[in-house]
Design a protein around this motif. Structure first.
Motif, short mmCIF file in Angstrom:
data_model
loop_
_atom_site.label_atom_id
_atom_site.label_comp_id
_atom_site.label_asym_id
_atom_site.label_seq_id
_atom_site.Cartn_x
_atom_site.Cartn_y
_atom_site.Cartn_z
N TRP A 213 0.81 -1.21 0.00
CA TRP A 213 0.00 0.00 0.00
C TRP A 213 0.84 1.26 0.00
CZ3 TRP A 213 -4.90 -0.38 -1.33
CH2 TRP A 213 -5.43 -1.68 -1.34
N ASP A 214 2.17 1.13 0.04
CA ASP A 214 3.05 2.27 -0.21
C ASP A 214 2.91 2.76 -1.65
OD1 ASP A 214 3.97 1.73 2.31
OD2 ASP A 214 6.06 1.40 1.75
N SER A 215 2.36 1.92 -2.52
CA SER A 215 2.27 2.26 -3.94
C SER A 215 0.95 2.91 -4.32
CB SER A 215 2.49 0.99 -4.79
OG SER A 215 3.82 0.54 -4.68
N LEU A 216 0.18 3.38 -3.36
CA LEU A 216 -1.02 4.15 -3.67
C LEU A 216 -0.64 5.45 -4.38
CD1 LEU A 216 -3.08 3.70 -0.39
CD2 LEU A 216 -3.79 2.96 -2.67
N ILE A 217 -1.48 5.85 -5.33
CA ILE A 217 -1.26 7.09 -6.06
C ILE A 217 -2.58 7.84 -6.19
CG2 ILE A 217 0.74 6.23 -7.34
CD1 ILE A 217 -1.12 5.87 -9.78
N ALA A 218 -2.48 9.14 -6.40
CA ALA A 218 -3.63 9.97 -6.74
C ALA A 218 -3.46 10.44 -8.17
CB ALA A 218 -3.74 11.15 -5.78
N ASP A 219 -4.33 9.99 -9.05
CA ASP A 219 -4.24 10.34 -10.47
C ASP A 219 -5.62 10.11 -11.07
OD1 ASP A 219 -3.22 10.90 -13.10
OD2 ASP A 219 -1.27 10.14 -12.45
N SER A 220 -5.74 10.28 -12.36
CA SER A 220 -7.02 10.02 -13.01
C SER A 220 -7.30 8.52 -13.03
CB SER A 220 -7.01 10.57 -14.44
OG SER A 220 -6.15 9.79 -15.25
N GLU A 221 -8.57 8.17 -13.16
CA GLU A 221 -8.91 6.75 -13.23
C GLU A 221 -8.35 6.13 -14.51
OE1 GLU A 221 -12.76 3.99 -12.02
OE2 GLU A 221 -13.05 6.11 -12.49
N ALA A 222 -8.24 6.92 -15.57
CA ALA A 222 -7.65 6.42 -16.80
C ALA A 222 -6.19 6.02 -16.59
CB ALA A 222 -7.77 7.47 -17.91
N VAL A 223 -5.45 6.84 -15.88
CA VAL A 223 -4.04 6.51 -15.62
C VAL A 223 -3.94 5.28 -14.73
CG1 VAL A 223 -1.97 7.30 -14.42
CG2 VAL A 223 -3.13 8.82 -16.03
N ILE A 224 -4.73 5.23 -13.66
CA ILE A 224 -4.65 4.10 -12.73
C ILE A 224 -5.01 2.79 -13.43
CG2 ILE A 224 -5.77 3.10 -10.69
CD1 ILE A 224 -5.88 6.06 -9.63
N ALA A 225 -6.09 2.80 -14.21
CA ALA A 225 -6.48 1.59 -14.94
C ALA A 225 -5.47 1.26 -16.03
CB ALA A 225 -7.87 1.76 -15.54
N GLY A 226 -4.96 2.29 -16.71
CA GLY A 226 -4.02 2.06 -17.79
C GLY A 226 -2.70 1.50 -17.32
N LEU A 227 -2.19 2.01 -16.20
CA LEU A 227 -0.98 1.44 -15.63
C LEU A 227 -1.17 -0.04 -15.33
CD1 LEU A 227 0.01 4.25 -13.07
CD2 LEU A 227 1.21 3.72 -15.19
N ALA A 228 -2.26 -0.34 -14.61
CA ALA A 228 -2.51 -1.73 -14.21
C ALA A 228 -2.69 -2.64 -15.42
CB ALA A 228 -3.74 -1.79 -13.31
N ALA A 229 -3.41 -2.17 -16.43
CA ALA A 229 -3.67 -3.00 -17.60
C ALA A 229 -2.39 -3.41 -18.32
CB ALA A 229 -4.59 -2.25 -18.57
N ALA A 230 -1.36 -2.58 -18.21
CA ALA A 230 -0.09 -2.85 -18.89
C ALA A 230 0.85 -3.73 -18.08
CB ALA A 230 0.61 -1.54 -19.23
N ILE A 231 0.65 -3.81 -16.75
CA ILE A 231 1.64 -4.49 -15.91
C ILE A 231 1.06 -5.57 -15.01
CG2 ILE A 231 3.09 -2.41 -15.87
CD1 ILE A 231 2.15 -1.93 -12.96
N TYR A 232 -0.25 -5.82 -15.03
CA TYR A 232 -0.88 -6.62 -13.98
C TYR A 232 -0.33 -8.04 -13.89
CZ TYR A 232 -4.03 -9.06 -17.29
OH TYR A 232 -4.56 -9.84 -18.29
N LEU A 233 0.21 -8.58 -14.97
CA LEU A 233 0.74 -9.94 -14.94
C LEU A 233 2.21 -10.02 -14.56
CD1 LEU A 233 -1.03 -11.40 -18.10
CD2 LEU A 233 -1.51 -11.95 -15.71
#
Length: 306
Positions: A213-233
């Motif tokens: 939970w140190d990796s929490l960020i405040a950004d747009s939902e597009a950025v948060i979802a986009g980051l995860a979509a590229a790295i989740y695996l």
């Protein structure tokens, strides 16, 4: 100077736990970590806790408070127990130890469970204006950093990536993604900036617990979802198709589609973080594996930049 995880001896850990948890650490269960020293320990009173030790940073106060509110809301995360508080020259927090679970859901690489769990987190998280600041974001998510140059400084490599020559296509990909992300005027929300398999444990297709939970960020939902979509695996690499499926599943889980501009920024965020990792691999003298020229081109095309 090479990056080193904090060294924490048993006596210092026992003293910290007695001071902040009311019982000394007695038996170490595990010791691990990448950017943070993570120590599982059984206290003398029988409780099992995890102590996380890292350099002091004001943002950890905000991260801990958001984690506490998410736990109280029923989200599957460890319960914060103490800290942040000094431990020698570092700062420590303690949380409950949630054991068990497996790295992948029963559905394997399929994006839907990952996307739905992240959408739930964003939905339950408090508004950024109610919380202490989460800035600055971790480097791999800090596309809008204030350090100067395209690339922020990595946490685990003592180098200015902006002074490292080439490869030109990586810098060009990062620059194009940055330009697209700057177009956004989306509402800021709180989400997890390192939504990867190492930080998640599953029972069936249900998320048992999310860590880091140190990796929490405040950004747009597009950025948060986009980051995860590229790295989740990660450490496996999500393909372009898997990224698209993640974004589709996220939109379904949140109950509304991304606008065309939001969707482009989702793809741009994924390009930026993968390009940052690729630049860091190159700077460390390693083969570039996290992004190829052709994949960067295709992802940027979907971001409206090619």
């Amino acid at each position: 100077m090479a990056f080193e995880l904090p060294a924490v001896d048993a006596a210092s850990l026992a003293t910290w736990c007695e001071l902040h948890l009311g019982s000394p650490a007695e038996n170490e269960l595990f010791r691990t970590g990448h950017l943070t020293r993570v120590i599982g320990t059984r206290l003398a009173d029988g409780r099992e806790v995890v102590v996380r030790v890292r350099p002091a940073a004001p943002r950890i106060t905000g991260c801990t408070e958001v984690q506490r509110l998410l736990f109280d809301s029923g989200y599957p995360c460890p319960r914060p127990l103490a800290g942040p508080a000094p431990l020698g020259e570092y700062e420590a927090t303690a949380e409950s130890h949630v054991a068990g679970g497996v790295v992948l859901p029963d559905s394997g690489r399929i994006a839907q469970p990952f996307a739905a769990a992240l959408a739930q987190l964003v939905d339950l998280a408090p508004g950024p204006g109610r919380m202490p600041s989460l800035a600055p974001a971790p480097p791999w998510a800090a596309w809008n950093h204030s350090q100067g140059g395209l690339w922020p400084r990595p946490e685990d490599l003592d180098v200015d990536l902006n002074q490292v020559d080439g490869p030109g296509w990586i810098d060009a990909a990062g620059q194009a993604a940055w330009q697209k992300l700057r177009e956004g005027q989306d509402q800021t929300v709180i989400g997890h900036g390192d939504w990867i398999t190492d930080n998640l444990r599953w029972q069936g297709n249900q998320l048992l617990v999310a860590y880091d939970w140190d990796s929490l960020i405040a950004d747009s939902e597009a950025v948060i979802a986009g980051l995860a979509a590229a790295i989740y695996l990660y450490p496996a690499l999500a393909t372009v198709t898997e990224t698209r499926e993640f974004l589709d599943a996220y939109a379904t889980a949140r109950g509304r589609p991304f606008s065309p501009g939001e969707l482009q920024r989702c793809w741009a965020a994924g390009v930026w973080t993968r390009a940052f990792d690729a630049k860091q691999e190159h700077a460390a003298g390693q083969p570039v594996t996290v992004l190829t020229h052709d994949e960067a081109h295709e992802r940027l095309r979907r971001a409206g930049m090619r």
